[in-house]
Design a protein around this motif. Structure first.
Motif, short mmCIF file in Angstrom:
data_model
loop_
_atom_site.label_atom_id
_atom_site.label_comp_id
_atom_site.label_asym_id
_atom_site.label_seq_id
_atom_site.Cartn_x
_atom_site.Cartn_y
_atom_site.Cartn_z
N GLY A 1 55.78 59.58 50.63
CA GLY A 1 57.21 59.83 50.54
C GLY A 1 57.91 58.75 49.74
N GLN A 2 59.24 58.89 49.66
CA GLN A 2 60.03 57.94 48.88
C GLN A 2 61.42 57.81 49.49
OE1 GLN A 2 59.78 58.56 44.65
NE2 GLN A 2 61.73 57.55 44.25
N ILE B 1 63.23 62.82 57.36
CA ILE B 1 61.78 62.80 57.11
C ILE B 1 61.39 63.92 56.15
CG2 ILE B 1 59.52 63.07 58.19
CD1 ILE B 1 60.82 60.43 58.87
N ILE B 2 61.96 65.12 56.36
CA ILE B 2 61.65 66.25 55.48
C ILE B 2 62.07 65.94 54.05
CG2 ILE B 2 62.22 68.66 54.98
CD1 ILE B 2 62.51 69.11 57.98
N ALA B 3 63.25 65.33 53.90
CA ALA B 3 63.75 65.01 52.56
C ALA B 3 62.91 63.93 51.90
CB ALA B 3 65.22 64.57 52.65
N HIS C 1 59.52 67.93 51.74
CA HIS C 1 58.99 69.02 52.57
C HIS C 1 57.47 68.89 52.76
CE1 HIS C 1 62.72 71.43 52.77
NE2 HIS C 1 62.96 70.90 51.59
N PHE C 2 57.02 67.63 52.96
CA PHE C 2 55.60 67.34 53.25
C PHE C 2 54.68 67.87 52.14
CE2 PHE C 2 57.83 68.08 57.34
CZ PHE C 2 57.80 66.78 57.83
N LYS C 3 55.09 67.58 50.91
CA LYS C 3 54.37 68.12 49.75
C LYS C 3 53.07 67.39 49.47
CE LYS C 3 54.96 68.91 44.77
NZ LYS C 3 55.88 68.78 43.61
N ASP C 4 53.10 66.03 49.53
CA ASP C 4 51.94 65.23 49.08
C ASP C 4 51.24 64.62 50.29
OD1 ASP C 4 50.11 63.78 47.69
OD2 ASP C 4 51.55 62.56 46.56
#
Length: 634
Positions: free
Chosen positions: A325-326, A303-305, A309-312
């Motif tokens: 995410g992607q 999930i982090i990857a 790192h929960f950027k957007d």
């Protein structure tokens, strides 16, 4: 106590000063016939600085007229000393046989922040009956009807949930309380001619507009009101209480710190560990049993990857935050990170088990999930156009986001998604939270039903489902979910919520809007029903005949869906047929008489608990004679 007393005094002083500052209007005086008009009232045409716009009257042929919601009334008397006025329907003022000018519902009187009904909780209700009514409480109007039907009036009829067989509701109006049982028709005419009283309080209105609570402090004319910000007072009281408790525990801890403190800490940690472990175990047992049927399970590291790192961040809500995410192949996703305190293990299992089994073009797809210790996440397909509520509400100065043809497509797609939940799966899935916020739009604006945290399964062969607590969002909750007095909970509960959604799509606004330009438009379903019933237009701008037909179709179907009795609502299969059919095949349903109190109520619960929701909405349904409460965000 001295600190608390000082704070309360300062709070009341600050509110009083603010109210006086906002209410400083020029005190002008005018007249209409023998009626003196002064603050807070004003006449149409008076200078803008005179009186208060919320208390505007008009003068015609030396008679003072007040427009109260959709009704029109003569003002017989204004008592500035008692802050009351007596009004009478313009069609009933001469005491002759007639119908009211317009219907005035109990919800409109009960939810008005400007006026409050005084000594009446009585209504006169008129109905057209194709059969002779033998009940002595029903009095026939000699001047109306005849032939195949007659018009009847009943006194002291506050709720019309059960009309006599063969009768259709026409209108209702408040009436002075006559302290009589089964009055004659002549006595009812006399009571109607005498009108009824309304009280006013500018200070109380201003209090409610600030989201405070206003209640009667002294039951004698003129009524005195007290404005309170209970949240602030409770916060101060709790602070003082915890401060005293803190001092008490400091003394105790100094005496027994080597015995009491270790025991308390150890007990707390043990309780917390066992509680968290039990919740995690329940989820793990469920996931293990359903492994072959569900989407992919990801680790928390995955999930982090995927979210970098929960950027957007895409948005935040009561249950957690949603991040863009992607997946490794470039597939865009939306990751909902759940808060343990808000999203329970049961709701997590509901979401995974419900969406994980469904594959339908109008239901959001669950790509995967994560359950690792206290970290839980749901991975959905990415919806680039967000939720429906960001598009359907028309803002001043901006054009409508969608064409009427596209609105119909979105309504039809949403209906097909809900129909699939009800009848397309092995079991019937009840969503219980249909609203614009939970309808997502993909890159082609195809709607997808989302958020199954409150969903419940029940076998198709059962006509109703057992629900132990109130579920849903105020403004969209079916009556039977609030009180079993309205019937059993079933798939028709989702139909009700969809009907409220349809009406908001057609109106381009929230169904309840106390800031509406016209008082008759405060509650949209009531306004649109009256327009359709009287053959009026829907006041649409720059539209052709086809677009007008689409708007009418959405409104009529929406009104069918929000009928008070679940048995009177269509199934979602029938709703899909109606949306696909022709406008000529649609008939206007009976007016949902008691639907407006729920939606006009703007008192929100102070927590997410089902009991708090139920209590809040039941107050909206049945009213509170002593307390007004108002909050601007429904």
């Amino acid at each position: 106590m001295e600190v608390l007393t000082a704070f309360i005094f300062l709070s009341i002083f600050a509110f009083t000063h603010d109210t006086q500052a906002r209410s400083l209007l020029q005190v002008c005086s005018s007249s209409c016939g023998d009626q003196n008009i002064s603050y807070p009232f004003r006449l149409k045409g008076d200078p803008a600085s005179c009186g208060d716009p919320d208390y505007e009257l008009s003068c015609s042929n030396n008679k003072t007229i007040m427009e109260y919601y959709s009704g029109k009334f003569y003002v017989k008397k204004i008592s500035y000393e008692n802050r009351t006025l007596n009004i009478v329907d313009v069609n009933l003022a001469n005491g002759t046989c007639n119908l009211p000018y317009r219907s005035v519902l109990p919800s409109e009187v009960g939810n008005d922040i400007r006026y409050k009904g005084m000594a009446f909780k009585t209504y006169a209700s008129f109905m057209n009956c194709s059969k002779i009514i033998r009940d002595p409480a029903y009095k026939k109007l000699p001047c109306l009807g005849g032939g195949t039907s007659d018009v009847y009036v009943i006194y002291d009829s506050y709720m019309l949930s059960n009309l006599p067989v063969g009768c259709k509701f026409i209108s209702m109006t408040p009436i002075a309380h006559g302290n009589v049982n089964n009055p004659s028709y002549e006595a009812i005419l006399k009571l109607l001619k005498s009108g009824f009283d309304l009280g006013w309080s500018v200070e109380c209105r201003d209090c409610l507009l600030q989201n405070y609570t206003c209640q009667i402090s002294e039951y004698a004319l003129p009524f005195n009101y007290q404005c309170s910000n209970y949240e602030s007072l409770v916060s101060i009281v709790l602070t003082i209480v915890f401060s005293l408790l803190g001092n008490f525990f400091i003394v105790i801890s100094l005496i027994a710190r080597f015995i009491l403190a270790p025991i308390v800490i150890l007990g707390f940690l043990l309780h917390k560990f066992r509680k968290e472990r039990k919740a995690v175990d329940n989820v793990e047992i469920f996931l293990g049993n359903q492994q072959s049927l569900m989407p992919k399970r990801y680790s928390y590291t995955d999930i982090i990857a995927m979210t970098n790192h929960f950027k957007d961040i895409l948005g935040e809500g009561g249950f957690g935050s949603v991040y863009k995410g992607q997946l490794p192949g470039g597939y865009l996703i939306a990751v909902k990170m759940l808060k343990n305190t808000k999203f329970t293990a049961e709701e997590f299992i509901n979401e995974v088990s419900t969406i994980g089994r469904i594959h339908h073009v109008n239901v959001v797809q669950l790509v995967g999930f994560c359950s690792e210790g206290s970290n839980r996440a749901l991975v959905y397909e990415f919806m680039p156009n967000g939720s429906l509520d960001k598009h359907i509400y028309v803002k001043e100065g901006r054009a409508q986001s969608f064409s009427w043809e596209k609105l119909l497509e979105i309504a039809l797609g949403t209906a097909r998604g809900i129909e699939y939940l009800h009848s397309g799966c092995d079991v019937c899935i009840l969503h219980f939270d249909i609203k614009p916020h939970n309808i997502l739009l993909d890159q082609n604006f195809i709607p997808k039903v989302a958020d199954f945290g409150l969903a419940k399964f029940h076998p198709k062969e059962f006509d109703f489902v057992s629900v132990s607590s109130t579920r849903g969002t105020i403004g969209y909750i079916a009556p039977e979910l609030i009180s079993r007095n309205f019937g059993s909970v079933s798939s028709k509960s989702d139909v009700y919520s969809f009907g409220m959604l349809l009406l908001e799509m057609a109106g381009g606004r929230k169904n309840a809007d106390l800031k509406a330009k016209s008082s008759s438009k405060v509650y949209f379903p009531s306004w649109v029903y009256d327009r359709l019933d009287n053959g009026g237009d829907l006041e649409l701008q720059n539209v052709d005949e086809i677009e007008i037909e689409i708007a009418k179709r959405l409104c009529i179907i929406g009104l069918w869906c929000i009928q008070m009795k679940a048995s009177d609502r269509p199934s979602m299969t029938k709703v899909v047929e109606m949306l696909e059919g022709k406008i000529e095949d649609l008939k206007l349903p009976p007016k949902p008489v008691l639907s407006s109190p729920q939606h006009l109520c703007t008192r929100e619960p102070q927590s997410n608990s089902s009991s708090e929701i139920s209590e809040s909405v039941e107050m909206c349904l049945y009213g509170d004679s002593n307390v007004y409460s108002h909050q601007s965000n429904v």
